[in-house]
Design a protein around this motif. Structure first.
Motif, PDB file in Angstrom:
ATOM      1  N   ALA A  66       0.875  -1.180   0.000  1.00  0.00           N
ATOM      2  CA  ALA A  66       0.000   0.000   0.000  1.00  0.00           C
ATOM      3  C   ALA A  66       0.915   1.234   0.000  1.00  0.00           C
ATOM      4  N   PRO A  67       0.357   2.436  -0.254  1.00  0.00           N
ATOM      5  CA  PRO A  67       1.246   3.598  -0.378  1.00  0.00           C
ATOM      6  C   PRO A  67       1.890   4.050   0.931  1.00  0.00           C
ATOM      7  N   GLY A  68       2.686   5.121   0.836  1.00  0.00           N
ATOM      8  CA  GLY A  68       3.453   5.617   1.981  1.00  0.00           C
ATOM      9  C   GLY A  68       2.629   5.827   3.240  1.00  0.00           C
ATOM     10  N   GLY A  71       2.583   2.812   5.212  1.00  0.00           N
ATOM     11  CA  GLY A  71       3.850   2.596   5.920  1.00  0.00           C
ATOM     12  C   GLY A  71       3.856   3.407   7.201  1.00  0.00           C
ATOM     13  N   MET A  72       3.356   4.644   7.097  1.00  0.00           N
ATOM     14  CA  MET A  72       3.253   5.504   8.278  1.00  0.00           C
ATOM     15  C   MET A  72       2.366   4.831   9.326  1.00  0.00           C
ATOM     16  N   GLU A  73       1.194   4.405   8.912  1.00  0.00           N
ATOM     17  CA  GLU A  73       0.277   3.769   9.869  1.00  0.00           C
ATOM     18  C   GLU A  73       0.881   2.501  10.457  1.00  0.00           C
ATOM     19  N   PHE A 140       9.531  11.985  13.506  1.00  0.00           N
ATOM     20  CA  PHE A 140       9.756  13.189  12.680  1.00  0.00           C
ATOM     21  C   PHE A 140       9.857  12.792  11.209  1.00  0.00           C
ATOM     22  N   VAL A 141       9.708  13.818  10.358  1.00  0.00           N
ATOM     23  CA  VAL A 141       9.801  13.624   8.909  1.00  0.00           C
ATOM     24  C   VAL A 141      11.206  14.036   8.468  1.00  0.00           C
ATOM     25  N   HIS A 142      11.913  13.137   7.821  1.00  0.00           N
ATOM     26  CA  HIS A 142      13.273  13.445   7.374  1.00  0.00           C
ATOM     27  C   HIS A 142      13.238  14.503   6.267  1.00  0.00           C
ATOM     28  N   GLN A 195       7.062   5.753  -5.052  1.00  0.00           N
ATOM     29  CA  GLN A 195       6.800   6.673  -6.176  1.00  0.00           C
ATOM     30  C   GLN A 195       7.647   7.934  -6.184  1.00  0.00           C
ATOM     31  N   LYS A 196       8.607   8.026  -5.287  1.00  0.00           N
ATOM     32  CA  LYS A 196       9.400   9.272  -5.236  1.00  0.00           C
ATOM     33  C   LYS A 196      10.782   9.004  -5.851  1.00  0.00           C
ATOM     34  N   CYS A 197      11.833   8.909  -5.019  1.00  0.00           N
ATOM     35  CA  CYS A 197      13.174   8.788  -5.610  1.00  0.00           C
ATOM     36  C   CYS A 197      13.477   7.370  -6.100  1.00  0.00           C
TER      37      CYS A 197
HETATM   38  C1  LIG Z   1       6.789  13.039   3.548  1.00  0.00           C
HETATM   39  C2  LIG Z   1       5.608  12.210   3.121  1.00  0.00           C
HETATM   40  N1  LIG Z   1       5.059  11.341   3.994  1.00  0.00           N
HETATM   41  C3  LIG Z   1       4.011  10.580   3.657  1.00  0.00           C
HETATM   42  C4  LIG Z   1       3.435  10.649   2.397  1.00  0.00           C
HETATM   43  C5  LIG Z   1       2.274   9.780   2.058  1.00  0.00           C
HETATM   44  O1  LIG Z   1       2.598   8.912   1.024  1.00  0.00           O
HETATM   45  P1  LIG Z   1       1.482   8.326   0.024  1.00  0.00           P
HETATM   46  O2  LIG Z   1       0.912   9.494  -0.704  1.00  0.00           O
HETATM   47  O3  LIG Z   1       2.255   7.388  -0.855  1.00  0.00           O
HETATM   48  O4  LIG Z   1       0.462   7.641   0.839  1.00  0.00           O
HETATM   49  C6  LIG Z   1       3.967  11.538   1.460  1.00  0.00           C
HETATM   50  C7  LIG Z   1       3.377  11.663   0.121  1.00  0.00           C
HETATM   51  O5  LIG Z   1       3.643  12.571  -0.620  1.00  0.00           O
HETATM   52  C8  LIG Z   1       5.083  12.328   1.833  1.00  0.00           C
HETATM   53  O6  LIG Z   1       5.624  13.186   0.959  1.00  0.00           O
END
Ligand SMILES: Cc1ncc(COP(=O)(O)O)c(C=O)c1O
Length: 369
Positions: A66-68, A71-73, A140-142, A195-197
């Protein structure tokens, strides 16, 4: 109704980035069963190559199907229990989502806030940890995609460790584009996006968990509230020596795509990928400077893969984006929240991070503005 044929675009926004033809090609190969021995072998390679990308030996390193955001959840639902105190650093949209995860689980979020466009301040984090000795986790967000700011993950993790806390790190935009060392920096739980780098298609979230994180998960007092993201179950599918019993149907062809993107990363070399992102960022920066376009973020904490720049005075920001799309087939991103209408977010992620894209973007902006 007819088949859908999307237009060909150059994706220079905050994601997704352009998917390399080799990856698209890999995804179109024959679908096989997700428990087929050949597929299982490919999954093992995906795990190993993700360890390389994350610079970790963590056994529990794999893509969530599943998307990012999933992963966060996965990180929060597994590591945070009701009542746990979590220090959440917020300097943009995605830090706020971390807080939302903590509170929905019933955890107590203590916020360390920084200005949008600034990195997370390690001193503020240290103070929050001193004021909250019962905190268990720091999140935190890198690489804050909403602002283009890179935080010092190494120092933030060290600060968290000094206070005995585990760390959850969002590396959705940083993985493969900026220096990231999971083991050396002592990161306990980390998630990214395909889907990013990595320049694969959207829909997968590579994650990695340290031994300490697994220990906390295995010793929870309460069951994980999400069935799908419960790592105790997912480990039975992805874990070492796992019997690969059915947990969910893996997105077979999407995983072919991730596999190919990781093979390409190996061919290029991780450090070379970090350097390529930096080099193309500098080319773009110099060209934007010549056009009188300024950055939101201080040079020392700028993300090479996501360039947040102020819209010049008197320029209609939405009109420029729409002309880029219609006349040049190029997508760039708008600002979010308080930055709506004020900035553009120009992505140079993964396969998009190439000199010809920088040149095209600069030529187009010069003509339009
Ligand atoms: C820093 C960051 N965290 C989480 C997400 C969530 O990822 P996704 O849109 O793949 O669910 C994004 C999406 O752009 C993001 O840039």
């Amino acid at each position: 109704m007819k088949s859908f044929n999307p237009p060909t675009r150059t994706l220079m926004g905050p994601g997704p980035s352009d998917v390399h033809p080799r990856i698209l090609n890999a995804m179109s190969r024959t679908t096989i069963g997700h428990l087929d021995p050949s597929f299982v072998m490919m999954m093992d390679e995906v795990k190993e190559m993700l360890q390389y990308a994350f610079k970790t030996e963590n056994e529990l390193t794999m893509p969530i199907s599943a998307p990012g955001s999933a992963g966060m959840e996965a990180c929060f639902v597994n590591l945070v229990e009701p009542g746990d105190k979590v220090i959440v650093c917020i300097n943009g949209v995605f830090g706020s989502r971390m807080k939302e995860n903590v509170t929905r689980i019933g955890g107590k979020a203590v916020i360390v806030e920084d200005k949008w466009g600034a990195p997370v301040d390690p001193q503020k984090l240290d103070q929050a940890l001193t004021d909250n000795p019962d905190a268990k986790i720091v999140a935190f967000v890198h690489a804050e995609t909403s602002t283009g700011a890179l935080s010092d993950a190494k120092l933030l993790c060290k600060t968290a460790k000094n206070h005995g806390c585990l760390t959850i790190v969002d590396a959705v935009t940083s993985l493969v584009g900026s220096e990231l060392r999971v083991d050396d920096w002592g990161i306990d739980a980390i998630y990214s996006g395909s889907q990013k780098c990595l320049s694969a298609m959207p829909g997968l979230s590579p994650v990695s968990f340290s031994e300490k994180a697994i220990h906390k998960i295995s010793n929870r007092k309460t069951p994980v509230t999400s069935w799908f993201l419960d790592l105790n179950l997912v480990m039975g599918y992805w874990g070492k020596g796992a019997k690969r019993t059915y947990h969910h149907t893996a997105p077979v062809n999407t995983l072919y795509g991730l596999h190919e993107s990781l093979v390409m990363l190996h061919e290029e070399g991780l450090e070379n990928s970090w350097n390529r992102h930096q080099k193309n960022h500098q080319l773009l920066r110099d060209g934007l400077n010549d056009l009188g376009i300024n950055y939101l973020v201080e040079e020392s904490s700028r993300l090479p893969q996501l360039n947040s720049v102020y819209v010049p005075k008197g320029v209609d920001e939405a009109e420029v984006r729409s002309r880029l799309l219609n006349d040049y087939n190029m997508e760039i991103g708008a600002g979010l929240g308080a930055l709506t209408g004020k900035i553009w977010r120009i992505g140079l992620m993964g396969y998009t991070s190439r000199k010809e894209n920088v040149d095209l973007c600069l030529t187009a902006l010069k003509k339009i503005i």
